[in-house]
Design a protein around this motif. Structure first.
Motif, PDB file in Angstrom:
ATOM      1  N   UNK A 135      -5.350  -0.953   9.162  1.00  0.00           N
ATOM      2  CA  UNK A 135      -5.232   0.491   9.476  1.00  0.00           C
ATOM      3  C   UNK A 135      -3.739   0.664  10.223  1.00  0.00           C
ATOM      4  N   UNK A 136      -3.352  -0.371  10.942  1.00  0.00           N
ATOM      5  CA  UNK A 136      -2.265  -0.098  11.628  1.00  0.00           C
ATOM      6  C   UNK A 136      -1.068   0.011  10.601  1.00  0.00           C
ATOM      7  N   UNK A 137      -1.188  -0.938   9.732  1.00  0.00           N
ATOM      8  CA  UNK A 137      -0.028  -0.717   8.971  1.00  0.00           C
ATOM      9  C   UNK A 137      -0.106   0.478   8.236  1.00  0.00           C
ATOM     10  N   UNK A 138      -1.114   1.200   7.674  1.00  0.00           N
ATOM     11  CA  UNK A 138      -1.312   2.568   7.174  1.00  0.00           C
ATOM     12  C   UNK A 138      -0.809   3.443   7.816  1.00  0.00           C
ATOM     13  N   UNK A 139      -1.095   3.506   9.235  1.00  0.00           N
ATOM     14  CA  UNK A 139      -0.502   4.601  10.133  1.00  0.00           C
ATOM     15  C   UNK A 139       0.770   4.369  10.435  1.00  0.00           C
ATOM     16  N   UNK A 140       1.216   3.389  10.493  1.00  0.00           N
ATOM     17  CA  UNK A 140       2.645   2.845  10.692  1.00  0.00           C
ATOM     18  C   UNK A 140       3.661   3.494   9.529  1.00  0.00           C
ATOM     19  N   UNK A 141       3.231   3.142   8.406  1.00  0.00           N
ATOM     20  CA  UNK A 141       4.014   3.692   7.154  1.00  0.00           C
ATOM     21  C   UNK A 141       3.698   5.124   6.707  1.00  0.00           C
ATOM     22  N   UNK A 142       2.628   5.744   7.025  1.00  0.00           N
ATOM     23  CA  UNK A 142       2.136   7.064   6.788  1.00  0.00           C
ATOM     24  C   UNK A 142       2.645   7.979   7.657  1.00  0.00           C
ATOM     25  N   UNK A 143       2.521   7.877   9.103  1.00  0.00           N
ATOM     26  CA  UNK A 143       2.797   8.652  10.051  1.00  0.00           C
ATOM     27  C   UNK A 143       3.667   8.231  11.141  1.00  0.00           C
ATOM     28  N   UNK A 144       3.843   6.585  11.213  1.00  0.00           N
ATOM     29  CA  UNK A 144       4.822   6.436  12.326  1.00  0.00           C
ATOM     30  C   UNK A 144       3.942   6.056  13.671  1.00  0.00           C
ATOM     31  N   UNK A 145       2.776   6.309  13.449  1.00  0.00           N
ATOM     32  CA  UNK A 145       1.639   6.078  14.642  1.00  0.00           C
ATOM     33  C   UNK A 145       1.373   4.639  14.891  1.00  0.00           C
ATOM     34  N   UNK A 146       1.360   4.254  16.190  1.00  0.00           N
ATOM     35  CA  UNK A 146       0.864   3.162  16.684  1.00  0.00           C
ATOM     36  C   UNK A 146      -0.291   3.328  17.639  1.00  0.00           C
ATOM     37  N   UNK A 147      -1.672   2.537  16.951  1.00  0.00           N
ATOM     38  CA  UNK A 147      -2.769   2.516  17.831  1.00  0.00           C
ATOM     39  C   UNK A 147      -3.134   1.155  17.941  1.00  0.00           C
ATOM     40  N   UNK A 148      -3.530   0.884  19.213  1.00  0.00           N
ATOM     41  CA  UNK A 148      -3.951  -0.466  19.510  1.00  0.00           C
ATOM     42  C   UNK A 148      -5.157  -0.946  18.636  1.00  0.00           C
ATOM     43  N   UNK A 149      -5.072  -2.321  18.431  1.00  0.00           N
ATOM     44  CA  UNK A 149      -6.138  -2.827  17.279  1.00  0.00           C
ATOM     45  C   UNK A 149      -7.415  -2.829  17.780  1.00  0.00           C
ATOM     46  N   UNK A 150      -7.904  -2.956  19.100  1.00  0.00           N
ATOM     47  CA  UNK A 150      -9.434  -3.018  19.572  1.00  0.00           C
ATOM     48  C   UNK A 150      -9.930  -1.639  19.290  1.00  0.00           C
ATOM     49  N   UNK A 151      -8.838  -0.479  19.537  1.00  0.00           N
ATOM     50  CA  UNK A 151      -9.560   0.869  19.241  1.00  0.00           C
ATOM     51  C   UNK A 151      -9.986   0.854  17.969  1.00  0.00           C
TER      52      UNK A 151
END
Length: 502
Positions: A135-151
């Motif tokens: 999910x981190x990879x998808x968010x980064x590629x699609x929208x440039x968003x960084x979200x902590x993995x535990x969340x």
């Protein structure tokens, strides 16, 4: 009695067969062959296996890697012959532990049940680390968003709990949609490569002896067998299947056959996409980008972007399939008095084992929180360290079950042929034991952990099995009624099946 008259070959299952065995459980009769296939195949997460693991198999085994998946498929097909033959004699819904109890006795059955709980929870909870990184990879590629993995992982636990609490038919529909989507994107890649003729023209180099009989083939088989996790799901859903006498065998063979052919074909396609002479260089340069690069080149950038999203949904499908399997293990063991009675409660509307689902979700949250507080990596540690004993445990259960099939038919009267009750079960037991050895001997390839960590991960499997055996001995002394009722056939089926040895 150790030996009782068993149902004859070709005889109808009668009322017991229609209702399924084991303790009362969720709503029955709603799942068809396709539904159960969705559960088994979704648990394997084919898109995730291909995009995330197959490049590693190519890296260690070369262009002959597709054959490794075919060999694993053939071995599991041999196992499935005895497994599905015995499924007509075991109407209990407890999966492998019910089979092992019939063939090898209650102590072994207790050991199998505790090992199954470890294996399935390890596989399911560990994959929350993969869900987080995917999910981190998808968010980064699609929208440039960084979200902590535990969340992300904790949000995933909530989503899986919600879906698992719904009816099993609802879950099958969700898995069906997600499975079609994830296999569809790989079908698009295959169409693009085939229409374009690959990088150097389509070749069959992957299937020649020179490329198959290499030192890396053993490592490829380790990856290949791990790709078939969730095999037991066919038997777990016996109580909720329409006409389980026919549904379970058909679903088993369709699932194993589909996975084996799909894996081998997809790996061959990506090799053709780069060319047999250049794919190893591509794997070395960017293993995790192999399928994305090929998809961009032969289908389009939009498809590669979509693949990032579908990997996330593939992981969610796998999580839901394992979550449902764990809940049904908890339900069976609770109804038999081995686990707390509360875990056997069924939702009044959805007919799902919702209390077991809540307990499993809480356990997942606690494990995810522990890894997060320890500063662990979600992929290298949460995923690999939790999945490793799970994968080894499931392979061990398959090997033990193959022996149990042989012992079961050796002890009862039946009209089944020797091929299905002696030759193939023993061959499957030897081959599954070999697969288990391959996985353990190549464990460093899958964990990238030091020797001490790997030793703990591997030894946890026999340790938990022995713990289950000891639990059986204690239960026999302190609660003999629970011991005697463990994995027992329902009263209406008891006259046509063998009782387990004490």
């Amino acid at each position: 009695m150790d030996v009782a008259s068993a149902p004859r070959k070709g005889s109808p299952e009668g009322a017991a067969g229609q209702r399924g065995g084991g303790p009362p459980g969720p709503g029955r009769g709603g799942l068809g062959v396709a539904d159960i296939v969705f559960f088994v195949v979704s648990a394997a997460a084919p898109l995730t296996v291909m995009a995330g693991v197959a490049p590693l198999a190519i890296g260690v085994g070369g262009i002959g890697a597709p054959v490794g998946y075919l060999l694993a498929c053939a071995t599991l097909a041999l196992f499935a012959v005895g497994f599905t033959t015995m499924s007509r004699y075991v109407r209990h819904g407890g999966g492998f532990y019910a089979f092992i109890t019939r063939g090898l006795g209650r102590p072994a059955g207790f050991g199998a049940a505790t090992l199954a709980l470890l294996a399935y929870n390890g596989m399911q909870i560990g994959v929350y680390g993969l869900l987080a990184t995917g999910t981190q990879d998808a968010l980064r590629v699609l929208w440039g968003v960084e979200v902590p993995w535990p969340v992300i992982a904790c949000a995933g636990v909530f989503v899986i709990w919600f879906l698992g609490c719904r009816s099993i038919e609802f879950g099958a529909k969700v898995l069906g949609v997600l499975l079609v989507a994830e296999t569809g994107i790989l079908a698009l890649l295959a169409a693009g490569v085939l229409l374009d003729g690959g990088a150097r023209g389509l070749t069959w180099d992957s299937f020649t002896p020179d490329n198959v009989l290499t030192p890396g083939t053993g490592a490829v088989l380790a990856f290949a067998f791990a790709a078939f996790t969730g095999f037991e799901s066919t038997a777990i859903y016996r109580n909720e299947a329409r006409d389980p006498h026919r549904t379970i065998p058909r679903a088993t063979f369709i699932a194993v056959g589909f996975l084996g052919l799909f894996y081998a074909f997809s790996v061959w396609i990506v090799i053709q996409a780069f060319g047999s002479d250049r794919v190893m260089r591509a794997v070395t340069d960017d293993p995790l980008g192999l399928f994305f690069t090929a998809t961009s080149q032969y289908v389009g950038d939009w498809a590669a972007t979509l693949m990032h999203l579908l990997i996330v949904t593939s992981i969610i499908a796998s999580q839901l399939a394992f979550h449902n399997a764990i809940n049904r293990y908890g339900l069976s063991l609770a109804k038999e008095g081995v686990l707390p009675e509360a875990l056997g409660r069924v939702h009044p509307r959805h007919r799902s084992p919702y209390v077991a689902g809540i307990a499993q979700s809480i356990l997942a949250l606690l494990v995810v929180a522990a890894f997060a507080l320890a500063g662990a990596d979600p992929y290298q540690q949460l995923l690999l360290w939790m999945n490793t004993p799970g994968m080894i445990g499931l392979l061990a259960l398959q090997a033990i079950t193959a022996v149990a099939v042989f012992r079961h038919f050796h002890r009862i009267r039946h009209d089944e042929g020797r091929l299905r009750t002696v030759v193939l079960p023993l061959a499957a037991a030897v081959l599954m034991a070999g697969a288990l050895w391959l996985v353990i001997s190549n464990i460093a390839l899958t964990t990238a952990a030091p020797f001490t960590t790997n030793a703990v991960l591997v030894l946890s499997v026999p340790a938990v099995f022995v713990l289950g055996v000891l639990l059986s001995l204690r239960t026999r002394r302190s609660r003999p009624e629970v011991y005697e009722g463990f994995a027992a056939e329902p009263p209406e089926a008891s006259s046509s099946s063998s009782s387990p040895r004490g």
